[in-house]
Design a protein around this motif. Structure first.
Motif, PDB file in Angstrom:
ATOM      1  N   UNK A  50      13.247  -0.378   3.029  1.00 32.34           N
ATOM      2  CA  UNK A  50      12.097  -0.285   1.590  1.00 32.34           C
ATOM      3  C   UNK A  50      11.146  -0.343   2.164  1.00 32.34           C
ATOM      4  N   UNK A  51      10.286  -0.714   3.404  1.00 35.22           N
ATOM      5  CA  UNK A  51       9.498  -0.458   3.393  1.00 35.22           C
ATOM      6  C   UNK A  51       8.600  -0.318   4.810  1.00 35.22           C
ATOM      7  N   UNK A  52       8.214   1.256   4.146  1.00 34.00           N
ATOM      8  CA  UNK A  52       7.817   2.021   5.323  1.00 34.00           C
ATOM      9  C   UNK A  52       6.126   1.748   5.668  1.00 34.00           C
ATOM     10  N   UNK A  53       5.702   1.770   7.113  1.00 31.20           N
ATOM     11  CA  UNK A  53       4.341   1.385   7.626  1.00 31.20           C
ATOM     12  C   UNK A  53       4.381   2.419   7.763  1.00 31.20           C
ATOM     13  N   UNK A  54       2.954   2.267   7.591  1.00 32.54           N
ATOM     14  CA  UNK A  54       1.931   3.655   8.504  1.00 32.54           C
ATOM     15  C   UNK A  54       0.880   3.434   8.700  1.00 32.54           C
ATOM     16  N   UNK A  55       0.188   3.527  10.053  1.00 30.11           N
ATOM     17  CA  UNK A  55      -0.722   2.922  10.679  1.00 30.11           C
ATOM     18  C   UNK A  55      -1.918   4.213  10.272  1.00 30.11           C
ATOM     19  N   UNK A  56      -2.417   4.049   9.636  1.00 25.11           N
ATOM     20  CA  UNK A  56      -4.007   4.722   9.126  1.00 25.11           C
ATOM     21  C   UNK A  56      -4.802   4.256   8.900  1.00 25.11           C
ATOM     22  N   UNK A  57      -6.247   4.811   8.204  1.00 21.29           N
ATOM     23  CA  UNK A  57      -7.095   4.779   8.408  1.00 21.29           C
ATOM     24  C   UNK A  57      -7.305   5.508   6.801  1.00 21.29           C
ATOM     25  N   UNK A  58      -7.985   4.069   5.979  1.00 21.29           N
ATOM     26  CA  UNK A  58      -8.391   4.984   4.151  1.00 21.29           C
ATOM     27  C   UNK A  58      -8.989   6.429   4.098  1.00 21.29           C
ATOM     28  N   UNK A  59      -9.531   5.887   5.636  1.00 20.19           N
ATOM     29  CA  UNK A  59     -11.112   6.961   5.864  1.00 20.19           C
ATOM     30  C   UNK A  59     -10.720   8.342   6.045  1.00 20.19           C
ATOM     31  N   UNK A  60      -9.297   8.404   6.104  1.00 21.11           N
ATOM     32  CA  UNK A  60      -9.091   9.676   6.942  1.00 21.11           C
ATOM     33  C   UNK A  60      -8.192  10.659   5.800  1.00 21.11           C
ATOM     34  N   UNK A  61      -8.675  10.946   4.918  1.00 19.84           N
ATOM     35  CA  UNK A  61      -8.666  11.727   4.316  1.00 19.84           C
ATOM     36  C   UNK A  61      -6.931  13.075   4.295  1.00 19.84           C
ATOM     37  N   UNK A  62      -7.089  13.452   5.400  1.00 10.73           N
ATOM     38  CA  UNK A  62      -5.392  14.035   5.413  1.00 10.73           C
ATOM     39  C   UNK A  62      -4.597  13.355   4.953  1.00 10.73           C
ATOM     40  N   UNK A  63      -4.448  12.512   6.577  1.00 13.56           N
ATOM     41  CA  UNK A  63      -3.141  11.489   6.480  1.00 13.56           C
ATOM     42  C   UNK A  63      -2.878  10.796   5.235  1.00 13.56           C
ATOM     43  N   UNK A  64      -3.763  10.964   3.850  1.00 12.65           N
ATOM     44  CA  UNK A  64      -3.986  10.151   2.968  1.00 12.65           C
ATOM     45  C   UNK A  64      -3.703  11.028   2.290  1.00 12.65           C
TER      46      UNK A  64
END
Length: 351
Positions: A50-64
């Motif tokens: 149930x927990x999906x962790x993603x290492x990413x920056x909220x400023x990375x628009x493409x990833x978000x």
């Protein structure tokens, strides 16, 4: 499915842990893992689908944008922020980049996603922005507590950056109709708190036999909110809060910094006594920080009146639980106390 930003930090991790302890709805957890983001906070969720962790920056628009398209969350809870006033004084640029620019890019990605939803999903979607009482500035001793209509008057780069993010969230609701909610909370404390903030710093320094630094004369007043109570309030606002509204979340626990430190020392004297003397003997008063706000206090009556929320913990019960948690989790504390953190404390708390 919900998406949480900053879910490896102090409040965000507690929210994710509490959420998954009480319901089955999955969480996509996005965190940049800066110095205060710690995957050890989420160790108990290892192997939990149930927990999906993603290492990413909220400023990375493409990833978000890709994450939103893939997981299609019904709500976004935005915890991610640079949050320490002292650090913002020494290095404000990171606070502008994450709290202002990062929130803007997250809002833009969310707006595009929200506008792509069908009518029913669009209607039920929520963007909940987690903010701070520090946007309201400072109070005098006899001033009424901050309410949701108190004028903004931020006094540090941190609080100014959070005020800017609050204004952006408000603007996206009023301009684009995005279904937003904002919460402004008082000082949180509890498990997994990074040891640069007052309460965990005092606990860890006391046990290590180090000085317990107190700014000025310790007369600054803060309203203290146990983190689990804050998480419960956020769940309540997400479930039933009125779209476009702001809700203040406070613990109804105004204490001076000196009183907080004394209480921690007394608890440690009871629970983990020294061989001689009291932990109070380690208290040292240091030069006050620039622009130090005198008093914060939250009027949380709107949240109680509209949504029936009140804190479950008193300051005394919450602080005892916090001290007991730190005493039982030496491994976590040892891993957090990195060389970078030690250098930071030496820089900041100079007599």
């Amino acid at each position: 499915m919900i998406l949480v930003t900053g879910g490896a930090g102090f409040i965000g991790a507690n929210f994710v842990l509490n959420w998954l302890a009480s319901q089955s709805e999955p969480v996509v957890n996005v965190d940049k893992l800066t110095y205060a983001g710690n995957l050890n906070n989420l160790a108990s969720l290892k192997g939990d689908s149930r927990h999906i962790f993603v290492h990413a920056d909220i400023g990375d628009s493409d990833t978000i944008s890709a994450l939103l398209a893939q997981h299609k969350p019904r709500a976004i809870l935005h915890f991610a922020a640079e949050s320490h006033v002292d650090r913002s004084i020494h290095g404000p640029a990171a606070f502008i980049e994450t709290n202002v620019n990062g929130t803007f890019r997250l809002l833009e990605a969310t707006r595009a996603y929200w506008q792509s939803l069908d009518a029913e999903a669009k209607q039920s979607f929520r963007f909940l922005h987690v903010s701070t009482d520090e946007v309201y500035g400072s109070l005098e001793a006899d001033d009424p507590p901050f309410s949701e209509t108190t004028a903004y008057a931020p006094n540090s780069p941190y609080s100014a950056s959070k005020a800017a993010s609050d204004h952006l969230v408000r603007a996206y609701h009023h301009t684009y109709g995005m279904p937003t909610l904002t919460t402004n909370c008082s000082n949180n404390y509890g498990p997994y708190h990074f040891p640069e903030k007052l309460i965990p710093l005092v606990i860890t320094n006391a046990r290590a036999g180090k000085d317990l630094p107190i700014y000025g004369d310790g007369s600054q007043v803060r309203d203290w909110l146990f983190v689990s109570d804050h998480c419960a309030a956020i769940r309540r606002v997400l479930e039933n809060g009125r779209v476009g509204e702001t809700y203040n979340v406070g613990g109804w626990n105004e204490k001076t910094n000196l009183n907080v430190v004394h209480t921690i020392c007394d608890l440690l004297d009871e629970l983990k006594p020294k061989s001689a003397g009291s932990y109070r003997d380690q208290i040292r008063f240091v030069k006050d920080r620039p622009g130090h706000d005198k008093r914060y206090a939250i009027d949380a009556r709107k949240l109680e009146r509209e949504l029936g929320w009140k804190p479950a913990e008193t300051f005394e019960t919450g602080l005892r639980k916090t001290v007991e948690w730190y005493l039982a989790n030496d491994v976590w504390t040892d891993q957090v106390l990195s060389g970078e953190y030690k250098n930071w404390v030496e820089l900041q708390y100079q007599s």
